[in-house]
Design a protein around this motif. Structure first.
Motif, mmCIF file in Angstrom:
data_model
loop_
_atom_site.group_PDB
_atom_site.id
_atom_site.type_symbol
_atom_site.label_atom_id
_atom_site.label_comp_id
_atom_site.label_asym_id
_atom_site.label_seq_id
_atom_site.Cartn_x
_atom_site.Cartn_y
_atom_site.Cartn_z
ATOM 1 N N ALA A 91 0.856 -1.186 0.000
ATOM 2 C CA ALA A 91 0.000 0.000 0.000
ATOM 3 C C ALA A 91 0.888 1.231 0.000
ATOM 4 O O ALA A 91 2.039 1.173 0.444
ATOM 5 C CB ALA A 91 -0.921 0.000 1.216
ATOM 6 N N PRO A 92 0.381 2.364 -0.495
ATOM 7 C CA PRO A 92 1.174 3.593 -0.448
ATOM 8 C C PRO A 92 1.545 3.932 0.997
ATOM 9 O O PRO A 92 0.759 3.689 1.918
ATOM 10 C CB PRO A 92 0.233 4.647 -1.040
ATOM 11 N N PRO A 93 2.742 4.483 1.230
ATOM 12 C CA PRO A 93 3.154 4.816 2.596
ATOM 13 C C PRO A 93 2.253 5.875 3.213
ATOM 14 O O PRO A 93 1.772 6.781 2.529
ATOM 15 C CB PRO A 93 4.585 5.342 2.418
ATOM 16 N N LYS A 94 2.003 5.732 4.504
ATOM 17 C CA LYS A 94 1.219 6.740 5.214
ATOM 18 C C LYS A 94 1.820 6.951 6.595
ATOM 19 O O LYS A 94 2.589 6.130 7.088
ATOM 20 C CB LYS A 94 -0.246 6.356 5.285
ATOM 21 N N TRP A 95 1.452 8.054 7.201
ATOM 22 C CA TRP A 95 2.016 8.430 8.492
ATOM 23 C C TRP A 95 1.540 7.474 9.584
ATOM 24 O O TRP A 95 0.354 7.164 9.684
ATOM 25 C CB TRP A 95 1.623 9.858 8.846
ATOM 26 N N LEU A 96 2.478 7.027 10.411
ATOM 27 C CA LEU A 96 2.199 6.219 11.587
ATOM 28 C C LEU A 96 2.858 6.927 12.764
ATOM 29 O O LEU A 96 4.075 7.114 12.773
ATOM 30 C CB LEU A 96 2.759 4.811 11.413
ATOM 31 N N ILE A 97 2.064 7.327 13.750
ATOM 32 C CA ILE A 97 2.543 8.212 14.812
ATOM 33 C C ILE A 97 2.277 7.595 16.177
ATOM 34 O O ILE A 97 1.137 7.244 16.502
ATOM 35 C CB ILE A 97 1.869 9.596 14.717
ATOM 36 N N GLY A 98 3.330 7.486 16.978
ATOM 37 C CA GLY A 98 3.202 6.975 18.333
ATOM 38 C C GLY A 98 4.573 6.812 18.955
ATOM 39 O O GLY A 98 5.597 7.113 18.341
#
Length: 298
Positions: free
Chosen positions: A103-110
């Protein structure tokens, strides 16, 4: 070959962001909704699935439920970023039977327990963000909130300043995370290559002898001798006044790290129970052990 991770496309106001609980069940709703409001105030649409609030013991659902939720969000092209609700424990369990979907890269925040996902994602070439989860974001000072929003919008970041231990200047791939979680990733398929890495670590509520034990594991495994520099954030509640005689935390860190002959900077403003400045995971960075700075090279 060492992979330098790339940031996902910059976010824009109006983008849809979704909430995930890859680790522990939500315990306090008020700070969570305050964190959601912070993102909404920046103009983002935040999608919350309150079914995740029910949980399964101390986890936010069974392993398969949490895997399915995360995979769904990663594959949903309408979602541009994933906001982790909290840490706790459980992300490493997801990685047992996990493959990152195509899948296209997306922001993962934590941060905290989310270290496991951030490091695994970086090994796939996608830079996530070690930064406030939704239950901590509203308690951050305005400058760290703004730093996080600037980062996801593709803006440059100011260097972070701490206490330099010497060792000169080095550039490398920045791996940021919780020491306890990162230690349990060693020798697993989800630990990224450590060559040419600037290792940035923090922790909470770990007594000095346990910090000693973990850093000794890094030494004995050979992992600590592969890296190019060490950036130390906050080690909150990591002193132990109940054990006598004892070492102070700084004595343990100096003993286990001070003989490596590489740049080291401590007291940087990231980690638990205090200022938690956002840092991308897997990107190029520069560590100045003489001046005491950590600069992300975007």
């Amino acid at each position: 070959m060492t992979v330098v991770a790339a940031l996902p496309p910059p976010l824009q106001p109006g983008d849809r962001l979704a909430v995930a609980f890859p680790s522990g069940v939500l315990r306090q709703e008020e700070p969570f909704w305050q964190g959601v409001a912070c993102w909404q105030a920046q103009g983002y649409e935040v999608i919350v699935d309150e079914a995740a609030f029910a949980g399964w013991g101390y986890l936010a659902g069974s392993d398969q439920q949490r895997r399915d939720r995360l995979r769904h969000l990663l594959q949903d092209d309408s979602i541009k970023g994933i906001l982790c609700g909290r840490g706790g424990f459980g992300a490493t369990r997801l990685l047992e039977q996990w493959q990152w979907p195509s899948a296209p890269p997306k922001w993962l925040i934590g941060f905290s327990d989310i270290t496991a996902l951030l490091w695994s994602y970086a090994a796939q070439g996608v830079a996530g963000v070690h930064g406030p989860v939704l239950t901590t974001l509203a308690q951050e000072p305005l400058w760290t909130q703004q730093r996080l929003f600037d980062l996801v919008q593709g803006k440059s970041l100011d260097p972070l300043w701490g206490s330099g231990w010497g060792g000169g200047v080095v550039q490398g791939r920045l791996l940021v995370g919780n020491l306890t979680v990162a230690t349990h990733l060693l020798a697993t398929p989800d630990c990224p290559p450590l060559e040419n890495v600037i290792l940035a670590l923090e922790d909470v509520a770990e007594a000095p002898y346990r910090i000693d034990r973990m850093l000794t594991q890094w030494r004995r495994s050979g992992a600590l001798y592969q890296i190019k520099g060490i950036a130390l954030g906050r080690f909150s509640r990591c002193e132990d006044a109940t054990m006598e005689p004892n070492f102070r935390l700084i004595e343990v860190l100096s003993d286990r790290l001070g003989d490596l002959g590489i740049p080291i900077v401590s007291d940087l403003p990231f980690g638990h129970e205090g200022v938690n400045a956002a840092l991308p995971v897997g990107v190029a960075a520069e560590l100045d052990g003489d001046r005491g700075s950590l600069q992300v090279l975007l």
